[in-house]
Design an enzyme around this catalytic site. Structure first.
Site, PDB file in Angstrom:
ATOM      1  CG  HIS A 113      -1.802  -1.052   1.407  1.00 44.61           C
ATOM      2  ND1 HIS A 113      -1.199  -2.468   1.877  1.00 44.61           N
ATOM      3  CD2 HIS A 113      -2.742  -1.589   1.155  1.00 44.61           C
ATOM      4  CE1 HIS A 113      -2.049  -3.242   1.814  1.00 44.61           C
ATOM      5  NE2 HIS A 113      -3.231  -2.688   1.454  1.00 44.61           N
TER       6      HIS A 113
ATOM      7  CE  LYS B 259      -5.133  -5.543  -0.849  1.00 47.94           C
ATOM      8  NZ  LYS B 259      -5.923  -6.166   0.293  1.00 47.94           N
TER       9      LYS B 259
HETATM   10  O1  LIG Z   1      -5.719  -3.598   0.805  1.00 49.57           O
HETATM   11  C1  LIG Z   1      -7.130  -3.174   0.821  1.00 49.57           C
HETATM   12  C2  LIG Z   1      -7.603  -2.737  -0.314  1.00 49.57           C
HETATM   13  C3  LIG Z   1      -8.170  -1.304   0.238  1.00 49.57           C
HETATM   14  O2  LIG Z   1      -7.111  -0.329   0.844  1.00 49.57           O
HETATM   15  C4  LIG Z   1      -8.979  -0.630  -0.905  1.00 49.57           C
HETATM   16  O3  LIG Z   1      -8.270   0.318  -1.335  1.00 49.57           O
HETATM   17  O4  LIG Z   1     -10.025  -0.981  -1.321  1.00 49.57           O
HETATM   18  C5  LIG Z   1      -9.201  -1.721   1.131  1.00 49.57           C
HETATM   19  C6  LIG Z   1      -8.482  -2.580   2.562  1.00 49.57           C
HETATM   20  O5  LIG Z   1      -9.422  -2.926   3.437  1.00 49.57           O
HETATM   21  C7  LIG Z   1      -8.030  -3.797   1.916  1.00 49.57           C
HETATM   22  O6  LIG Z   1      -7.220  -4.461   2.915  1.00 49.57           O
END
Ligand SMILES: O=C1C[C@@](O)(C(=O)O)C[C@@H](O)[C@@H]1O
EC number: 4.2.1.10
Length: 217
Positions: A115, A141
């Site tokens: 992220h 991811k």
């Molecule tokens: O990593 C992700 C994707 C996310 O960050 C999103 O952008 O929808 C939402 C989070 O809950 C999930 O763990």
């Protein structure tokens, strides 16, 4: 698949939110354990078993946009117990390798996640991240923040060149990718009920309606 994150403070709200998400058509739920005020492994096990629906177990560190503010050892210990009962476990690429391996050992399937809530890395950087994730887990991811519309094209370009990867361009600028990424093979898209677990999420109903209209997802 459409995944609804369940981000609640206590068990009663988790059950209510999970049942609502299922009613609204979620294909799978993400249990955001980091949302709980007092995450108790036995209580989490009970919730996963009682709700009895496909689950991703996530205990997101505050360093990657989550709410877990305990020690890394505590975070991993709680996720380790949940991993025994969940269908998927989300563990961050940046997690210490020894902790990551401990989780992978007891998981049915793993999502290795990355992220960036501030920017979008380059195509080359994201391809390298996806390559490293694919060498570790079952699904790769990345969820990144666009500064402009061109950044969202980086996410789609990467998705057009990889397999088995969840790609998300977050925020208002990136929200269209949540219904376009599946057309590029992204296996899971995240949608919300009332509370968004990340910026740019669309609601479940609209997500499904748009995906159904676009077809081939
Ligand atoms: O990593 C992700 C994707 C996310 O960050 C999103 O952008 O929808 C939402 C989070 O809950 C999930 O763990």
């Amino acid at each position: 698949m459409i995944c609804v994150p369940i981000l609640e403070k206590n068990s009663e709200s988790v059950i209510k939110s999970a049942n609502n998400a299922i009613k609204m058509g979620a294909d799978i739920l993400e249990f955001r354990i980091d949302g709980l005020d007092d995450p108790d492994p036995d209580e989490i096990k009970g919730l996963i078993k009682d709700i009895n629906y496909p689950f991703i177990a996530t205990n997101r560190t505050s360093k990657e946009g989550g709410s877990f503010d305990g020690s890394e050892e505590e975070r991993i210990e709680i996720l380790f117990e949940a991993a025994k009962y969940a269908d998927f476990v989300d563990i961050e690429l940046k997690t210490d390798e020894n902790y990551r391996s401990k989780i992978i050992k007891v998981s049915k399937a793993t999502i290795i996640s990355y992220h960036d809530f501030k920017k979008t890395p380059s195509v080359t950087e994201l391809l390298d991240i996806v390559k490293r994730e694919s060498e570790i887990g079952d699904i790769s991811k990345f969820a990144v923040m666009p500064e402009n519309i061109q950044d969202t094209l980086v996410v789609l370009e990467v998705l057009s060149r990889v397999q088995n990867t969840i790609g998300i361009s977050m925020g208002n600028i990136g929200k269209y990718t949540r219904v376009i990424a599946p057309l590029f093979g992204s296996p899971i898209t995240f949608a919300s009920l009332d509370k968004k677990s990340a910026p740019g999420q669309l609601d479940v109903t609209n997500t499904r309606n748009i995906l159904d209209k676009l077809g081939n997802w």
